[in-house]
Write an enzyme that holds these catalytic residues in place. Structure first.
Site, PDB file in Angstrom:
ATOM      1  N   HIS A  54     -18.853  -8.470  16.042  1.00  0.00           N
ATOM      2  CA  HIS A  54     -18.239  -6.606  16.525  1.00  0.00           C
ATOM      3  C   HIS A  54     -16.672  -6.918  16.763  1.00  0.00           C
ATOM      4  O   HIS A  54     -15.923  -5.865  16.844  1.00  0.00           O
ATOM      5  CB  HIS A  54     -18.769  -6.351  17.530  1.00  0.00           C
ATOM      6  N   HIS A  84      -7.994 -10.164  19.592  1.00  0.00           N
ATOM      7  CA  HIS A  84      -8.965  -9.481  18.394  1.00  0.00           C
ATOM      8  C   HIS A  84      -8.093  -8.321  18.180  1.00  0.00           C
ATOM      9  O   HIS A  84      -7.346  -7.905  18.579  1.00  0.00           O
ATOM     10  CB  HIS A  84     -10.158  -9.925  19.138  1.00  0.00           C
ATOM     11  N   HIS A  86      -9.415  -3.922  17.197  1.00  0.00           N
ATOM     12  CA  HIS A  86      -9.836  -2.545  17.560  1.00  0.00           C
ATOM     13  C   HIS A  86      -9.994  -2.097  16.329  1.00  0.00           C
ATOM     14  O   HIS A  86      -8.439  -1.660  16.562  1.00  0.00           O
ATOM     15  CB  HIS A  86     -10.730  -2.214  18.847  1.00  0.00           C
ATOM     16  N   GLU A  96      -7.826   1.921  21.176  1.00  0.00           N
ATOM     17  CA  GLU A  96      -9.213   2.037  22.803  1.00  0.00           C
ATOM     18  C   GLU A  96      -8.267   2.792  23.135  1.00  0.00           C
ATOM     19  O   GLU A  96      -8.681   3.540  23.852  1.00  0.00           O
ATOM     20  CB  GLU A  96      -9.525   0.235  23.299  1.00  0.00           C
ATOM     21  N   HIS A 109      -5.726  -7.069  21.021  1.00  0.00           N
ATOM     22  CA  HIS A 109      -5.927  -7.162  21.953  1.00  0.00           C
ATOM     23  C   HIS A 109      -5.570  -9.203  22.670  1.00  0.00           C
ATOM     24  O   HIS A 109      -6.777  -9.722  22.064  1.00  0.00           O
ATOM     25  CB  HIS A 109      -7.641  -7.590  22.462  1.00  0.00           C
ATOM     26  N   THR A 174     -13.648  -4.213  27.502  1.00  0.00           N
ATOM     27  CA  THR A 174     -13.466  -2.711  26.791  1.00  0.00           C
ATOM     28  C   THR A 174     -14.787  -3.465  26.467  1.00  0.00           C
ATOM     29  O   THR A 174     -15.499  -2.300  25.751  1.00  0.00           O
ATOM     30  CB  THR A 174     -12.679  -1.971  26.343  1.00  0.00           C
TER      31      THR A 174
HETATM   32  N1  0VX Z   1     -11.814  -5.784  23.721  1.00  0.00           N
HETATM   33  S1  0VX Z   1     -11.422  -6.738  25.396  1.00  0.00           S
HETATM   34  O1  0VX Z   1     -11.392  -6.315  27.012  1.00  0.00           O
HETATM   35  O2  0VX Z   1     -10.023  -7.497  25.204  1.00  0.00           O
HETATM   36  N2  0VX Z   1     -12.708  -7.502  25.994  1.00  0.00           N
HETATM   37  C1  0VX Z   1     -13.127  -8.999  25.671  1.00  0.00           C
HETATM   38  N3  0VX Z   1     -13.934  -8.900  25.728  1.00  0.00           N
HETATM   39  C2  0VX Z   1     -14.381 -10.538  25.761  1.00  0.00           C
HETATM   40  C3  0VX Z   1     -12.845 -11.255  25.587  1.00  0.00           C
HETATM   41  O3  0VX Z   1     -12.064  -9.502  25.798  1.00  0.00           O
HETATM   42 ZN    ZN Z   2     -10.281  -6.014  22.812  1.00  0.00          ZN
END
Ligand code: 0VX
Ligand code: ZN
Length: 236
Positions: A54, A84, A86, A96, A109, A174
């Site tokens: 994802h 990562h 989005h 987001e 992020h 998230t």
């Molecule tokens: N989108 S987010 O809030 O960074 N979600 C995550 N999940 C594992 C680490 O960060």
């Molecule tokens: Zn994230």
């Protein structure tokens, strides 16, 4: 399935500090006590880049405080664990967090954890001050000419905008398990990417090789969640 049904397995999805949120700049409170953030990423050691079904994730070694985020709303240094993205299917949807209802094409992020107070990332991920996620908006530039530089490796340092002014609020992951363990720091200034660079993310597939239908990985963003009376503070 997606965000609307997450609450069935993760009731915290309807909690009081969920993320992302819509940030309305003139409703944030400027806090002069909020110092600048410092990003010590020069010694960061990336391990791998994976498509975890994802998102596309780059993981880092975190045996010590070699790469940390400091200052701002944080009482301790937080260690970089992974970053990562989005993004959306096309056009300018995909971030987001939104700003006055406007979304960006993508959001990066950088996920950090509090190794002073907690022994492992997993433990920190369930603690109210366990994680600090730095959010950076990616704005699409439609180049006049086709010629844009490609991007090879993501050294987080080179992915930062010129200004580190930020908004900060208490929120959550998230993505499931949606733990309410994140101190969010969202930079005000986006970085600019080209459609070609963003297109690379869209090429990633949600499915593994074995599955026959090839579902494109896109729109992997959760919509804004209720503020529930939280204050969003602004650095200068
Ligand atoms: N989108 S987010 O809030 O960074 N979600 C995550 N999940 C594992 C680490 O960060
Ligand atoms: Zn994230």
């Amino acid at each position: 399935a997606g965000p609307p049904v997450w609450h069935k397995n993760y009731p915290v999805a309807q909690g009081n500090r969920q993320s992302p949120i819509d940030i309305i700049p003139h409703q944030t409170s400027h806090d002069p006590g909020l110092g600048p953030i410092t990003l010590n990423y020069d010694q960061c050691t990336s391990i791998n880049i994976t498509n975890n079904g994802h998102s596309v994730v780059v993981e880092f070694e975190d045996p010590d405080d070699r790469s940390v985020i400091l200052g701002g709303p944080l009482d301790n240094p937080y260690r970089l664990k992974q970053f990562h993205f989005h993004w959306g299917g096309k056009g300018c949807h995909g971030s987001e967090h939104t700003v006055s209802g406007n979304s960006y094409a993508s959001e990066l992020h950088l996920v950090h954890w509090n190794a002073v107070k907690y022994k492992t990332f997993g433990e920190a991920a369930t603690a109210p001050d366990g994680l600090a996620v730095l959010g950076i908006f990616l704005e699409l530039l439609f180049p006049l000419q086709g010629s844009v530089t490609d991007f090879k490796a993501f050294n987080p340092k080179c992915l930062l905008p010129s200004s580190l002014h930020y908004w900060t609020y208490l929120g959550s992951l998230t993505t499931p398990p949606l733990h309410e363990s994140v101190i969010w720091i969202v930079l005000k200034e986006p970085i600019i990417v080209s459609e070609k660079q963003l297109g690379k993310f869209r090429m990633l597939l949600f499915t593994g090789e074995e599955e026959d239908e090839r579902i494109r990985m896109e729109n992997n963003f959760r919509p804004p969640q209720p503020l529930k009376g939280r204050k969003v503070r602004s650095s200068n």
